[in-house]
Design an enzyme around this catalytic site. Structure first.
Site, PDB file in Angstrom:
ATOM      1  N   ILE A 165       0.861  -1.201   0.000  1.00 35.59           N
ATOM      2  CA  ILE A 165       0.000   0.000   0.000  1.00 35.59           C
ATOM      3  C   ILE A 165       0.891   1.244   0.000  1.00 35.59           C
ATOM      4  O   ILE A 165       0.718   2.171   0.816  1.00 35.59           O
ATOM      5  CB  ILE A 165      -0.968  -0.014   1.211  1.00 35.59           C
ATOM      6  CG1 ILE A 165      -0.221  -0.260   2.526  1.00 35.59           C
ATOM      7  CG2 ILE A 165      -2.091  -1.020   1.016  1.00 35.59           C
ATOM      8  CD1 ILE A 165      -1.112  -0.063   3.766  1.00 35.59           C
ATOM      9  N   HIS A 166       1.796   1.280  -0.968  1.00 37.47           N
ATOM     10  CA  HIS A 166       2.792   2.357  -1.033  1.00 37.47           C
ATOM     11  C   HIS A 166       2.166   3.746  -0.877  1.00 37.47           C
ATOM     12  O   HIS A 166       2.634   4.578  -0.113  1.00 37.47           O
ATOM     13  CB  HIS A 166       3.524   2.292  -2.366  1.00 37.47           C
ATOM     14  CG  HIS A 166       4.089   0.956  -2.704  1.00 37.47           C
ATOM     15  ND1 HIS A 166       5.259   0.443  -2.145  1.00 37.47           N
ATOM     16  CD2 HIS A 166       3.659  -0.002  -3.551  1.00 37.47           C
ATOM     17  CE1 HIS A 166       5.509  -0.762  -2.639  1.00 37.47           C
ATOM     18  NE2 HIS A 166       4.548  -1.069  -3.479  1.00 37.47           N
TER      19      HIS A 166
END
Ligand code: RIB
Ligand code: CA
Length: 314
Positions: A238-239
């Site tokens: 979930i950069h």
């Protein structure tokens, strides 16, 4: 006082989730949103931006701008993770926008309208940001802060052995942005990779009887399946949610000022972020690179924000 932000996104499931969070986050005021090709081709990113905004149906529509492809075209994408439509196959209705303002012009206008007060959060390739800097050479002295999802500290890439996707997709743009004289923070893969979003995290979000609970599941479950099939990993990165959390809560991250440049020619190293970590660096463009976060703390902040957004939307 809410932070005035401009989001540049390539939705993409996680970019879309960060958008949903931002719309309900009392810590921010969305000055505008621009789309860029990356996870999906530029027209799909534009359609997804519009579809998310229409789904959220905010009391006041944000200014929106739509990017096109990098000058050299998009070398790769992540449709194998996000789906052909970029949102996990989620059927979101979208009206046809009459006039689609170019992203770089919207970025320049928003920043010029409120100099030194707009925080830009770049979650995709830096094509739009670079074009805005070229369009308005005065921009560097007017951007309050730029946060970037991208790069690596030790050249362990995701799209190639050396390069992170957002930089790889448009390395010339990344070079222009990282060398430009204004305050910017890079959130590299070494920091964002450890923050995984799993099924048990999804279970901590409101259920399908909530509009956003339903949307998040519709996008995330296909992404979980894609990660399992493509990478053998349970859960997804979930950069961009990490980047959003750090941009709004910078106290959650430790940074170090480093000189960073981008390889734009290399056959094996195109898009690699090269850092001058010599004892006496000779490169002088200072970039604040996030070197440490507390993964549990950041994930807690993300879950809180997504839960709050889902509850507010009802
Ligand atoms: O490398 C990760 C980045 O590339 C994320 O922003 C993801 O959404 C893609 O744009
Ligand atoms: Ca992204």
């Amino acid at each position: 006082m809410p932070k005035k932000i401009l989001l540049d996104v390539d939705p993409g499931v996680v970019d879309a989730m960060a958008l949903c969070w931002a719309f309900f986050d009392p810590m921010v005021e969305i000055a505008g949103i621009t789309s860029v090709g990356g996870n999906v081709p530029a027209p799909v990113a534009a359609k997804n931006l519009q579809a998310i905004v229409e789904f959220i149906d905010p009391p006041r529509l944000p200014r929106m701008g739509f990017g096109t492809v990098p000058d050299e075209g998009l070398p790769s994408d992540y449709r194998h993770v996000h789906g052909i439509d970029g949102l996990g196959g989620t059927p979101l209705p979208v009206a046809e926008l009459r006039s689609r303002h170019p992203a770089e012009k919207v970025i320049c206008d928003i920043i010029r309208d409120d100099p030194e007060n707009v925080i830009v959060i770049a979650m995709g390739p830096l094509t739009n940001i670079a074009r805005a800097l070229i369009l308005d050479p005065e921009l560097p002295r007017m951007i309050r802060h730029l946060y970037i999802t991208g790069g690596t500290l030790n050249a362990r890439g995701n799209v190639t052995p050396c390069a992170e996707f957002n930089i790889y997709a448009d390395p010339a743009a990344a070079k222009t942005v990282l060398l430009a004289p204004f305050t910017k923070t890079l959130i590299p893969l070494e920091v964002t990779n450890p923050v995984m979003f799993s099924y048990s995290d999804l279970e901590q979000l409101p259920g399908t009887d909530f509009k956003l609970g339903s949307l998040f599941r519709s996008m995330l479950i296909p992404a979980f399946q894609a990660y399992r099939q493509c990478y053998g990993i349970e859960g997804i990165h979930i950069h961009d949610l990490v980047t959003y959390a750090v941009a709004v809560h910078p106290e959650l991250a430790e940074t170090k000022e480093l000189a960073v440049d981008v390889e734009i020619e290399g056959q094996l190293t195109r898009g690699m972020t090269v850092i001058d970590a010599r004892p006496i660096p000779e490169w002088t463009n200072g970039v604040d690179v996030v070197t440490k976060i507390n993964e549990q703390e950041i994930l807690r902040e993300i879950l809180l924000g997504l839960n709050d957004a889902a509850n507010q939307m009802e």
